[in-house]
Design a protein around this motif. Structure first.
Motif, PDB file in Angstrom:
ATOM      1  N   ASP A  69      17.257   0.593  55.905  1.00  0.00           N
ATOM      2  CA  ASP A  69      16.643  -0.706  55.599  1.00  0.00           C
ATOM      3  C   ASP A  69      16.327  -0.743  54.114  1.00  0.00           C
ATOM      4  N   ILE A  70      16.529  -1.881  53.512  1.00  0.00           N
ATOM      5  CA  ILE A  70      16.132  -2.063  52.113  1.00  0.00           C
ATOM      6  C   ILE A  70      14.712  -2.618  52.117  1.00  0.00           C
ATOM      7  N   LEU A  71      13.811  -1.870  51.504  1.00  0.00           N
ATOM      8  CA  LEU A  71      12.395  -2.240  51.510  1.00  0.00           C
ATOM      9  C   LEU A  71      12.039  -3.226  50.404  1.00  0.00           C
ATOM     10  N   GLY A  72      12.767  -3.176  49.298  1.00  0.00           N
ATOM     11  CA  GLY A  72      12.473  -4.087  48.198  1.00  0.00           C
ATOM     12  C   GLY A  72      12.818  -3.481  46.860  1.00  0.00           C
ATOM     13  N   THR A  73      12.384  -4.172  45.827  1.00  0.00           N
ATOM     14  CA  THR A  73      12.681  -3.748  44.462  1.00  0.00           C
ATOM     15  C   THR A  73      11.400  -3.642  43.649  1.00  0.00           C
ATOM     16  N   ILE A  74      11.480  -2.820  42.625  1.00  0.00           N
ATOM     17  CA  ILE A  74      10.402  -2.679  41.645  1.00  0.00           C
ATOM     18  C   ILE A  74      11.043  -2.821  40.275  1.00  0.00           C
ATOM     19  N   GLU A  78      13.710  -1.594  31.490  1.00  0.00           N
ATOM     20  CA  GLU A  78      15.098  -2.054  31.535  1.00  0.00           C
ATOM     21  C   GLU A  78      15.792  -1.667  32.836  1.00  0.00           C
ATOM     22  N   HIS A  79      15.005  -1.324  33.862  1.00  0.00           N
ATOM     23  CA  HIS A  79      15.575  -0.845  35.117  1.00  0.00           C
ATOM     24  C   HIS A  79      14.931  -1.532  36.315  1.00  0.00           C
ATOM     25  N   ILE A  80      15.660  -1.519  37.412  1.00  0.00           N
ATOM     26  CA  ILE A  80      15.147  -1.982  38.700  1.00  0.00           C
ATOM     27  C   ILE A  80      15.310  -0.842  39.694  1.00  0.00           C
ATOM     28  N   THR A  81      14.227  -0.516  40.380  1.00  0.00           N
ATOM     29  CA  THR A  81      14.259   0.492  41.427  1.00  0.00           C
ATOM     30  C   THR A  81      14.396  -0.219  42.762  1.00  0.00           C
ATOM     31  N   VAL A  82      15.329   0.229  43.567  1.00  0.00           N
ATOM     32  CA  VAL A  82      15.514  -0.297  44.911  1.00  0.00           C
ATOM     33  C   VAL A  82      15.068   0.790  45.876  1.00  0.00           C
ATOM     34  N   LEU A  83      14.209   0.417  46.825  1.00  0.00           N
ATOM     35  CA  LEU A  83      13.664   1.362  47.793  1.00  0.00           C
ATOM     36  C   LEU A  83      14.306   1.155  49.156  1.00  0.00           C
ATOM     37  N   PHE A  84      14.605   2.268  49.828  1.00  0.00           N
ATOM     38  CA  PHE A  84      15.277   2.247  51.120  1.00  0.00           C
ATOM     39  C   PHE A  84      14.493   3.058  52.141  1.00  0.00           C
ATOM     40  N   LYS A  85      14.477   2.600  53.379  1.00  0.00           N
ATOM     41  CA  LYS A  85      13.986   3.400  54.496  1.00  0.00           C
ATOM     42  C   LYS A  85      15.219   4.034  55.126  1.00  0.00           C
ATOM     43  N   LEU A  96      12.161   8.143  52.455  1.00  0.00           N
ATOM     44  CA  LEU A  96      12.182   7.115  51.429  1.00  0.00           C
ATOM     45  C   LEU A  96      13.306   7.413  50.457  1.00  0.00           C
ATOM     46  N   GLY A  97      14.209   6.456  50.308  1.00  0.00           N
ATOM     47  CA  GLY A  97      15.280   6.577  49.343  1.00  0.00           C
ATOM     48  C   GLY A  97      14.977   5.703  48.143  1.00  0.00           C
ATOM     49  N   ARG A  98      15.439   6.163  46.982  1.00  0.00           N
ATOM     50  CA  ARG A  98      15.168   5.430  45.736  1.00  0.00           C
ATOM     51  C   ARG A  98      16.427   5.444  44.889  1.00  0.00           C
ATOM     52  N   MET A  99      16.785   4.265  44.394  1.00  0.00           N
ATOM     53  CA  MET A  99      17.926   4.124  43.487  1.00  0.00           C
ATOM     54  C   MET A  99      17.473   3.288  42.300  1.00  0.00           C
ATOM     55  N   VAL A 100      17.668   3.817  41.098  1.00  0.00           N
ATOM     56  CA  VAL A 100      17.285   3.110  39.878  1.00  0.00           C
ATOM     57  C   VAL A 100      18.553   2.571  39.220  1.00  0.00           C
ATOM     58  N   LEU A 101      18.580   1.271  39.003  1.00  0.00           N
ATOM     59  CA  LEU A 101      19.741   0.604  38.417  1.00  0.00           C
ATOM     60  C   LEU A 101      19.408   0.043  37.044  1.00  0.00           C
TER      61      LEU A 101
END
Length: 116
Positions: A69-74, A78-85, A96-101
């Motif tokens: 599940d995608i929990l949201g963004t932070i 200059e980056h956006i973190t996307v959080l995943f369950k 908790l998964g984390r991807m920084v774009l």
């Protein structure tokens, strides 16, 4: 270009498929495909030897469920973190998964990725 100009929907449309691929390639221990969207600054710390050790030793890295599940963004700097369950095929519970774009050479790239 500034990634912060993208809407959450636009970011999720990129991050969701990329996360699905990271799961697939982690489970398959496919190093080259795993790092496909990594930024140049991330690649030295995600070298084949280190990731190979993680792929070989970590039950978590080998048996991730394709369901998440995608929990949201932070948004920060200059980056956006996307959080995943994230779930696992064998172990109970959730991670908790984390991807920084961000942008690198006018392309969106992964600057950090982790699961805990």
């Amino acid at each position: 270009m500034n990634i912060l100009d993208k809407t959450d929907e636009e970011i999720i449309a990129i991050a969701g498929p990329w996360w699905a691929n990271l799961i697939k390639y982690s489970n398959n221990k496919n190093y080259l495909m795993f790092i496909e969207h990594f930024a140049k600054v991330l690649r030295p710390s995600a070298n084949e030897m280190e990731l190979g050790k993680q792929f070989a030793r970590s039950d978590l890295a080998q048996n991730l469920s394709p369901e998440f599940d995608i929990l949201g963004t932070i948004r920060r700097g200059e980056h956006i973190t996307v959080l995943f369950k994230q779930r696992h095929k064998k172990m109970e519970g959730e991670w908790l998964g984390r991807m920084v774009l961000g942008y690198e050479d006018d392309e969106i790239r992964i600057f950090s990725v982790s699961i805990f």
